[in-house]
Design a protein around this motif. Structure first.
Motif, PDB file in Angstrom:
ATOM      1  N   ASN A  72       0.801  -1.236  -0.001  1.00  0.00           N
ATOM      2  CA  ASN A  72      -0.036   0.023  -0.049  1.00  0.00           C
ATOM      3  C   ASN A  72       0.934   1.376  -0.015  1.00  0.00           C
ATOM      4  O   ASN A  72       0.645   2.253  -0.786  1.00  0.00           O
ATOM      5  CB  ASN A  72      -0.925  -0.053   1.362  1.00  0.00           C
ATOM      6  N   SER A  73       2.094   1.228   0.641  1.00  0.00           N
ATOM      7  CA  SER A  73       3.037   2.317   0.847  1.00  0.00           C
ATOM      8  C   SER A  73       3.259   2.815  -0.721  1.00  0.00           C
ATOM      9  O   SER A  73       3.233   4.009  -1.120  1.00  0.00           O
ATOM     10  CB  SER A  73       4.033   2.115   1.689  1.00  0.00           C
ATOM     11  N   VAL A  74       3.710   1.637  -1.320  1.00  0.00           N
ATOM     12  CA  VAL A  74       4.218   1.919  -2.792  1.00  0.00           C
ATOM     13  C   VAL A  74       3.219   2.244  -3.771  1.00  0.00           C
ATOM     14  O   VAL A  74       3.461   3.293  -4.683  1.00  0.00           O
ATOM     15  CB  VAL A  74       5.201   0.753  -3.200  1.00  0.00           C
ATOM     16  N   THR A  75       2.089   1.356  -3.790  1.00  0.00           N
ATOM     17  CA  THR A  75       1.034   1.723  -5.006  1.00  0.00           C
ATOM     18  C   THR A  75      -0.016   2.315  -4.816  1.00  0.00           C
ATOM     19  O   THR A  75      -0.642   2.908  -5.488  1.00  0.00           O
ATOM     20  CB  THR A  75       0.664   0.091  -5.227  1.00  0.00           C
ATOM     21  N   LYS A  76      -0.179   2.920  -3.410  1.00  0.00           N
ATOM     22  CA  LYS A  76      -1.427   3.793  -3.018  1.00  0.00           C
ATOM     23  C   LYS A  76      -1.239   5.007  -2.310  1.00  0.00           C
ATOM     24  O   LYS A  76      -1.627   5.909  -2.675  1.00  0.00           O
ATOM     25  CB  LYS A  76      -2.424   2.910  -2.199  1.00  0.00           C
ATOM     26  N   TRP A  81       1.443  11.422  -0.232  1.00  0.00           N
ATOM     27  CA  TRP A  81       2.292  11.583   0.723  1.00  0.00           C
ATOM     28  C   TRP A  81       3.293  12.683   0.210  1.00  0.00           C
ATOM     29  O   TRP A  81       3.625  13.637   0.606  1.00  0.00           O
ATOM     30  CB  TRP A  81       3.281  10.486   1.255  1.00  0.00           C
ATOM     31  N   LYS A  82       3.729  12.354  -1.037  1.00  0.00           N
ATOM     32  CA  LYS A  82       4.608  13.242  -1.793  1.00  0.00           C
ATOM     33  C   LYS A  82       4.024  14.825  -2.039  1.00  0.00           C
ATOM     34  O   LYS A  82       4.511  15.726  -1.834  1.00  0.00           O
ATOM     35  CB  LYS A  82       5.045  12.765  -3.122  1.00  0.00           C
ATOM     36  N   ARG A  83       2.721  14.745  -2.402  1.00  0.00           N
ATOM     37  CA  ARG A  83       2.006  16.078  -2.598  1.00  0.00           C
ATOM     38  C   ARG A  83       1.800  16.890  -1.413  1.00  0.00           C
ATOM     39  O   ARG A  83       1.734  17.943  -1.544  1.00  0.00           O
ATOM     40  CB  ARG A  83       0.597  15.665  -3.132  1.00  0.00           C
ATOM     41  N   LYS A  84       1.922  16.025  -0.243  1.00  0.00           N
ATOM     42  CA  LYS A  84       1.626  16.658   1.184  1.00  0.00           C
ATOM     43  C   LYS A  84       3.078  16.976   1.925  1.00  0.00           C
ATOM     44  O   LYS A  84       3.122  17.379   3.215  1.00  0.00           O
ATOM     45  CB  LYS A  84       0.810  15.878   2.098  1.00  0.00           C
ATOM     46  N   GLY A  85       4.314  16.941   1.248  1.00  0.00           N
ATOM     47  CA  GLY A  85       5.367  17.041   1.657  1.00  0.00           C
ATOM     48  C   GLY A  85       5.887  16.031   2.465  1.00  0.00           C
ATOM     49  O   GLY A  85       6.567  16.128   3.439  1.00  0.00           O
ATOM     50  N   ASP A  90      -3.089  13.022   8.292  1.00  0.00           N
ATOM     51  CA  ASP A  90      -3.443  13.671   9.647  1.00  0.00           C
ATOM     52  C   ASP A  90      -2.285  14.725   9.823  1.00  0.00           C
ATOM     53  O   ASP A  90      -2.438  15.343  11.108  1.00  0.00           O
ATOM     54  CB  ASP A  90      -3.345  12.646  10.769  1.00  0.00           C
ATOM     55  N   GLY A  91      -1.349  14.972   8.908  1.00  0.00           N
ATOM     56  CA  GLY A  91      -0.425  15.954   9.005  1.00  0.00           C
ATOM     57  C   GLY A  91       0.829  15.430   9.617  1.00  0.00           C
ATOM     58  O   GLY A  91       2.057  16.345   9.763  1.00  0.00           O
ATOM     59  N   LYS A  92       0.966  14.254  10.293  1.00  0.00           N
ATOM     60  CA  LYS A  92       2.129  13.691  10.873  1.00  0.00           C
ATOM     61  C   LYS A  92       3.077  13.186   9.990  1.00  0.00           C
ATOM     62  O   LYS A  92       2.861  12.909   8.782  1.00  0.00           O
ATOM     63  CB  LYS A  92       1.574  12.493  11.881  1.00  0.00           C
ATOM     64  N   PRO A  93       4.213  13.233  10.075  1.00  0.00           N
ATOM     65  CA  PRO A  93       5.579  12.763   9.368  1.00  0.00           C
ATOM     66  C   PRO A  93       5.178  11.439   8.786  1.00  0.00           C
ATOM     67  O   PRO A  93       4.638  10.465   9.655  1.00  0.00           O
ATOM     68  CB  PRO A  93       6.591  13.041   9.951  1.00  0.00           C
ATOM     69  N   VAL A  94       5.418  10.994   7.602  1.00  0.00           N
ATOM     70  CA  VAL A  94       5.444   9.548   7.295  1.00  0.00           C
ATOM     71  C   VAL A  94       6.398   8.729   8.010  1.00  0.00           C
ATOM     72  O   VAL A  94       7.585   9.059   8.026  1.00  0.00           O
ATOM     73  CB  VAL A  94       5.678   9.335   5.749  1.00  0.00           C
ATOM     74  N   LEU A  95       6.019   7.404   8.416  1.00  0.00           N
ATOM     75  CA  LEU A  95       6.977   6.562   9.022  1.00  0.00           C
ATOM     76  C   LEU A  95       7.817   6.119   8.175  1.00  0.00           C
ATOM     77  O   LEU A  95       7.820   6.011   6.976  1.00  0.00           O
ATOM     78  CB  LEU A  95       6.379   5.559   9.645  1.00  0.00           C
ATOM     79  N   ASN A  96       9.309   5.667   8.470  1.00  0.00           N
ATOM     80  CA  ASN A  96      10.522   5.270   7.983  1.00  0.00           C
ATOM     81  C   ASN A  96      10.740   6.161   6.609  1.00  0.00           C
ATOM     82  O   ASN A  96      10.743   5.642   5.565  1.00  0.00           O
ATOM     83  CB  ASN A  96      10.139   3.928   7.334  1.00  0.00           C
ATOM     84  N   LEU A  97      10.682   7.500   6.759  1.00  0.00           N
ATOM     85  CA  LEU A  97      10.525   8.639   5.512  1.00  0.00           C
ATOM     86  C   LEU A  97      11.890   8.363   4.746  1.00  0.00           C
ATOM     87  O   LEU A  97      11.574   8.184   3.607  1.00  0.00           O
ATOM     88  CB  LEU A  97      10.673   9.776   6.344  1.00  0.00           C
ATOM     89  N   GLU A  98      12.927   7.892   5.179  1.00  0.00           N
ATOM     90  CA  GLU A  98      14.254   7.814   4.355  1.00  0.00           C
ATOM     91  C   GLU A  98      14.017   6.667   3.370  1.00  0.00           C
ATOM     92  O   GLU A  98      14.591   6.663   2.347  1.00  0.00           O
ATOM     93  CB  GLU A  98      15.370   7.672   5.302  1.00  0.00           C
ATOM     94  N   LEU A  99      13.528   5.674   3.910  1.00  0.00           N
ATOM     95  CA  LEU A  99      13.375   4.317   3.212  1.00  0.00           C
ATOM     96  C   LEU A  99      12.414   4.562   1.986  1.00  0.00           C
ATOM     97  O   LEU A  99      12.568   4.124   1.006  1.00  0.00           O
ATOM     98  CB  LEU A  99      12.919   3.221   3.995  1.00  0.00           C
ATOM     99  N   MET A 100      11.312   5.264   2.635  1.00  0.00           N
ATOM    100  CA  MET A 100      10.313   5.677   1.638  1.00  0.00           C
ATOM    101  C   MET A 100      10.672   6.409   0.511  1.00  0.00           C
ATOM    102  O   MET A 100      10.405   6.351  -1.133  1.00  0.00           O
ATOM    103  CB  MET A 100       8.997   6.326   2.358  1.00  0.00           C
ATOM    104  N   LYS A 101      11.519   7.541   0.749  1.00  0.00           N
ATOM    105  CA  LYS A 101      12.263   8.299  -0.068  1.00  0.00           C
ATOM    106  C   LYS A 101      13.166   7.384  -1.294  1.00  0.00           C
ATOM    107  O   LYS A 101      13.018   7.775  -2.573  1.00  0.00           O
ATOM    108  CB  LYS A 101      12.894   9.612   0.413  1.00  0.00           C
ATOM    109  N   GLU A 102      13.762   6.578  -0.641  1.00  0.00           N
ATOM    110  CA  GLU A 102      14.694   5.750  -1.561  1.00  0.00           C
ATOM    111  C   GLU A 102      13.993   4.784  -2.357  1.00  0.00           C
ATOM    112  O   GLU A 102      14.370   4.731  -3.552  1.00  0.00           O
ATOM    113  CB  GLU A 102      15.700   5.072  -0.548  1.00  0.00           C
TER     114      GLU A 102
END
Length: 228
Positions: A72-76, A81-85, A90-102
């Motif tokens: 779901n993280s990758v496909t949905k 998340w990217k559009r919302k910075g 809920d406005g909270k930072p995405v978990l495991n952010l660096e891995l998600m960006k990579e």
């Protein structure tokens, strides 16, 4: 041609000693881990390492994954998340952010598809990936060498930074000179002359070194030191 691979993670205690693995066949797989991590980090890293290992081939990639969180993280969720910075609804930072960006960078331009596989249900590729991810976690728990696997043919993975820390001898402690701090590549031998070295890396090169270091429980400096 389509590469079919399973990716899985494992964490003993969650969090605890953790591992990741991807598996195509007995001659094509890779694994690694950390002294302390979560199952989700292991799952994400397994997929990231699979995309990285196959980046040099122009084939479709079918990823068999038992983690709905990763799929779901990758496909949905990632586009929103990217559009919302890189923040959730809920406005909270995405978990495991660096891995998600990579992961976001690794999948760019790739032809891929995810397929959910029920874990521990006898699927041969999923079972093989799970066995290797857990084996890496158990190796970190015991403090023994981590079976890292042969990798993907043609991938640039045969470098010292990819080797499990337990498989290499521990470097001797570097004495701190009272007149200066130790340099990045300072020789550990007391009698050796120290040389200051500056290494300039692109953002992509630094991200790759950082990812490899994290996968093996090392600092970036330790990973770079292993290259010499």
């Amino acid at each position: 041609m389509t590469i079919i691979a399973a990716a899985d993670g494992s964490a003993l205690g969650n969090p605890g000693p953790a591992g990741w693995a991807w598996y195509v066949d007995e001659n094509t797989w890779a694994a690694g881990g950390w002294k302390h991590g979560t199952n989700n980090i292991g799952e994400l890293t397994a997929v990231l390492e699979l995309f990285t290992a196959t980046a040099h081939v122009d084939d479709d990639l079918l990823v068999l994954c038992d983690s709905q969180y990763v799929i779901n993280s990758v496909t949905k969720w990632m586009p929103g998340w990217k559009r919302k910075g890189w923040r959730k609804g809920d406005g909270k930072p995405v978990l495991n952010l660096e891995l998600m960006k990579e992961l976001d960078a690794a999948i760019a331009g790739r032809r891929y598809r995810f397929e959910w596989i029920k874990g521990h249900a006898g699927h041969p590729l999923n079972e093989a990936a799970d066995e290797r991810a857990r084996g890496a976690a158990e190796a970190y728990q015991r403090g023994t060498a981590v079976p890292s696997g042969p990798g993907y043919p043609g991938a640039a993975s045969a470098d010292p930074a990819k080797a499990a820390p337990a498989a290499r001898a521990e470097p001797a402690a570097t004495p701190v000179r009272p007149s200066a701090q130790p340099t990045l590549f300072e020789d550990a031998a007391p009698a050796a002359e120290s040389v200051d070295v500056t290494v300039r890396l692109t953002a992509d090169e630094h991200a790759r070194i950082e990812r490899r270091a994290r996968a093996q429980g090392l600092s970036v400096e330790e990973a770079l030191r292993g290259l010499i």
